[in-house]
Design an enzyme around this catalytic site. Structure first.
Site, mmCIF file in Angstrom:
data_model
loop_
_atom_site.group_PDB
_atom_site.id
_atom_site.type_symbol
_atom_site.label_atom_id
_atom_site.label_comp_id
_atom_site.label_asym_id
_atom_site.label_seq_id
_atom_site.Cartn_x
_atom_site.Cartn_y
_atom_site.Cartn_z
ATOM 1 N N ASN A 86 0.795 -1.242 0.000
ATOM 2 C CA ASN A 86 0.000 0.000 0.000
ATOM 3 C C ASN A 86 0.825 1.289 0.000
ATOM 4 O O ASN A 86 0.458 2.259 -0.638
ATOM 5 C CB ASN A 86 -1.043 -0.013 1.117
ATOM 6 C CG ASN A 86 -0.461 -0.228 2.481
ATOM 7 O OD1 ASN A 86 0.700 -0.646 2.614
ATOM 8 N ND2 ASN A 86 -1.224 0.030 3.508
ATOM 9 N N CYS A 133 -3.706 1.209 6.653
ATOM 10 C CA CYS A 133 -3.983 0.521 7.920
ATOM 11 C C CYS A 133 -4.577 1.466 8.955
ATOM 12 O O CYS A 133 -5.209 1.016 9.898
ATOM 13 C CB CYS A 133 -2.717 -0.134 8.439
ATOM 14 S SG CYS A 133 -1.345 0.999 8.502
ATOM 15 N N GLU A 165 3.705 -4.536 12.353
ATOM 16 C CA GLU A 165 2.737 -3.451 12.109
ATOM 17 C C GLU A 165 1.608 -4.067 11.305
ATOM 18 O O GLU A 165 1.795 -4.405 10.136
ATOM 19 C CB GLU A 165 3.379 -2.314 11.312
ATOM 20 C CG GLU A 165 4.578 -1.669 11.970
ATOM 21 C CD GLU A 165 4.219 -0.824 13.167
ATOM 22 O OE1 GLU A 165 3.013 -0.665 13.453
ATOM 23 O OE2 GLU A 165 5.148 -0.345 13.828
ATOM 24 N N GLU A 197 7.503 1.545 15.377
ATOM 25 C CA GLU A 197 8.454 2.020 14.377
ATOM 26 C C GLU A 197 8.461 3.545 14.435
ATOM 27 O O GLU A 197 7.651 4.163 15.120
ATOM 28 C CB GLU A 197 8.041 1.560 12.980
ATOM 29 C CG GLU A 197 8.146 0.051 12.845
ATOM 30 C CD GLU A 197 8.057 -0.436 11.412
ATOM 31 O OE1 GLU A 197 7.139 -0.004 10.704
ATOM 32 O OE2 GLU A 197 8.920 -1.250 11.019
#
Ligand code: NDP
Length: 456
Positions: free
Chosen positions: A130, A262, A228, A431
């Site tokens: 994505n 997300c 993630e 992150e």
């Protein structure tokens, strides 16, 4: 062998890229392991210089990279430019890290105690389709800053900018073999990377299902992981909010990247008192959204990534109450219109599952306590927004929502300077932000005795 990469806006072939199998993963790990000790031994200033040169290389080729990302992902060119600017910013930001990997000295009896942050060695990075180059940069830059060698596996659907990143890194002076990009399937190449005993950590971005599998496989080897994963994030709009901003902002907050984000706020809880007014604003925003050719400067939303993914999104919406939709080209290409679902129950599959498309559920609420409980009734916990003019309530809500990245009167989720990651099944670890390089290190503690010889 080669892999055919498609252009989602047309369904046509965009490129052929080399396609490897599991054996190539072993060779890539060996190459990274050979190159890593010399990289670890270079001075912090040298590492910083290389990372800055990578940032400069990305910036110098930004338009080429943005067009490639726009064509391969179907992302509008304006968004792709922003994403590539973010890649350069990520390398520039982590260029400061090698000189700031500070240890501690700790007061102890009879000696001096100190800590060091040692690189892990070789790390495996697995990225989705994505935001391919941005998410690769979030992992590559801090891993290099901490002194590691890398094997990067991009999604087979969007490997082009990862291959370009490898080229730019070499041109910027990164040693040969330190960053290896392997293009192949998740089940063969991705799994081989996770299973490889020479890989000390897997940093993964993708679906919760694959993240769960990686976590189980890594667990057998006590391999470090950062995950993630998916989300079903909520936006809560109170009656005192700027309703126009909350509704029109959803153009980015849930329809951005065609909802393949997300952090997409795919559940919007609206106070019942202002529900009709909010829906009017959202109808205006949705029907005015310019959906079309990603390379057209005026486009705000492009296609979905693949025919298969469009089938998944369609199968959800076929069974849902559509309040209104925007427009989308007929094809060729994998188009789906921005879609608003209402009225809909919290336990409807569209309000419960991550659809990963331009689909938003509008759900009325009556009280703060009630909406807090409903927002948190999901296994996910990645992102979210609270819209209100009441600062105390905004903070109460932001603290009460189980999610890793909250925004007040905004749909923003990701900044290079701030930690990013999920609660619950949205992930493990963080992150970005100043601490990201530490996630690619082991902390070592060293004690030096200061006793005189013979002293007990
Ligand atoms: P997948 O989980 O299917 O794939 C992600 C990556 O993992 C790809 O490179 C894929 O390879 C690889 N992979 C697939 N199976 C395995 C396996 N068994 N072992 C190792 N690697 C594997 O996700 P998508 O690419 O479909 O991305 C969409 C999903 O990612 C959504 O659910 C979304 O929420 C989540 N996501 C989460 C983000 C976050 O930051 N939390 C950000 C972006 C996406 P290949 O595709 O080549 O087979």
């Amino acid at each position: 062998m080669t892999d055919t990469v498609l252009e989602p806006a047309t369904g046509a072939v965009l490129a052929e890229v080399p396609w490897v199998d599991a054996d190539a993963v072993d060779r890539a790990v060996q190459r990274a392991a050979s190159a890593q000790p010399a990289w670890q031994a270079t001075s912090p200033a040298h590492k910083a210089g290389v990372l800055l040169a990578i940032a400069d290389g990305v910036r110098a080729q930004a338009e080429h990279l943005a067009r490639l990302e726009a064509r391969n992902v179907g992302m509008p060119i304006g968004d792709a430019r922003g994403s590539i600017a973010g890649v350069a910013q990520t390398f520039r930001y982590y260029a400061a890290a090698p000189e700031r990997l500070l240890g501690m000295t700790i007061p102890v009896a009879d000696g001096v105690d100190m800590t060091f942050h040692e690189p892990l060695g070789v790390v495996g990075l697995i990225t989705p389709w994505n935001f391919p180059m941005a998410i690769a940069a979030w992992k590559v830059a801090p891993a290099l800053a901490a002194g590691n060698g890398i094997v990067l596996k991009p999604s087979e659907l969007t490997p082009l900018t990862a291959l370009e990143l490898q080229r730019i890194c070499l041109e910027a002076g990164l040693p040969e073999g330190l960053l290896n990009v392997v293009v192949g399937s998740g089940t063969a190449v991705g799994r081989a990377l996770v299973n490889h005993p020479g890989v000390r950590k897997i940093a993964f971005t993708g679906s919760t299902a694959v993240g769960r599998e990686i976590s189980q496989r890594a667990g057998d080897q006590i391999k470090r992981v950062t995950l993630e994963l998916g989300g079903k994030s909520a936006s809560v709009v109170f009656a005192d909010a700027d309703l126009s901003a909350a509704a029109h902002g959803l153009v980015g907050g849930v329809f951005g990247n065609a909802g393949q984000d997300c952090c997409a706020r795919s559940r919007v809880f609206v106070h019942r008192r202002v529900l009709d007014e909010f829906l009017d604003h959202l109808r205006d925003a949705t029907t005015a959204l310019r959906v079309g050719d990603p390379l057209d400067e005026s486009t705000q939303m492009g296609p979905l990534i693949s025919a298969q993914h469009r089938s998944k999104v369609t199968s959800y919406v076929n069974w849902a109450p559509v309040a209104f939709q925007g427009t989308a080209p007929d094809g060729p290409g994998f188009w789906f219109p921005p879609t608003v679902l209402h009225p809909i129950e919290d336990d409807h599959p569209c309000a419960r599952d991550e659809i990963f498309g331009p689909v938003v559920c509008v759900l009325p609420f009556d009280s703060e306590a009630e909406v807090t409980q409903r927002v948190n009734t999901t296994p996910y916990g990645l992102s979210g927004s609270v819209w209100t003019a009441d600062v105390a309530r905004a903070l109460r809500m932001a603290r009460a929502i189980d999610a890793g990245a909250l925004a007040v009167n905004s749909y923003s989720s990701v900044r290079v300077h701030t930690p990013f990651g999920g609660f619950k099944e949205s992930g493990l670890g963080r992150e970005l932000g100043p601490d990201a390089p530490l996630a690619y290190t082991e902390t070592k503690n060293v004690f030096i005795s200061t006793k005189n010889p013979g002293e007990s």
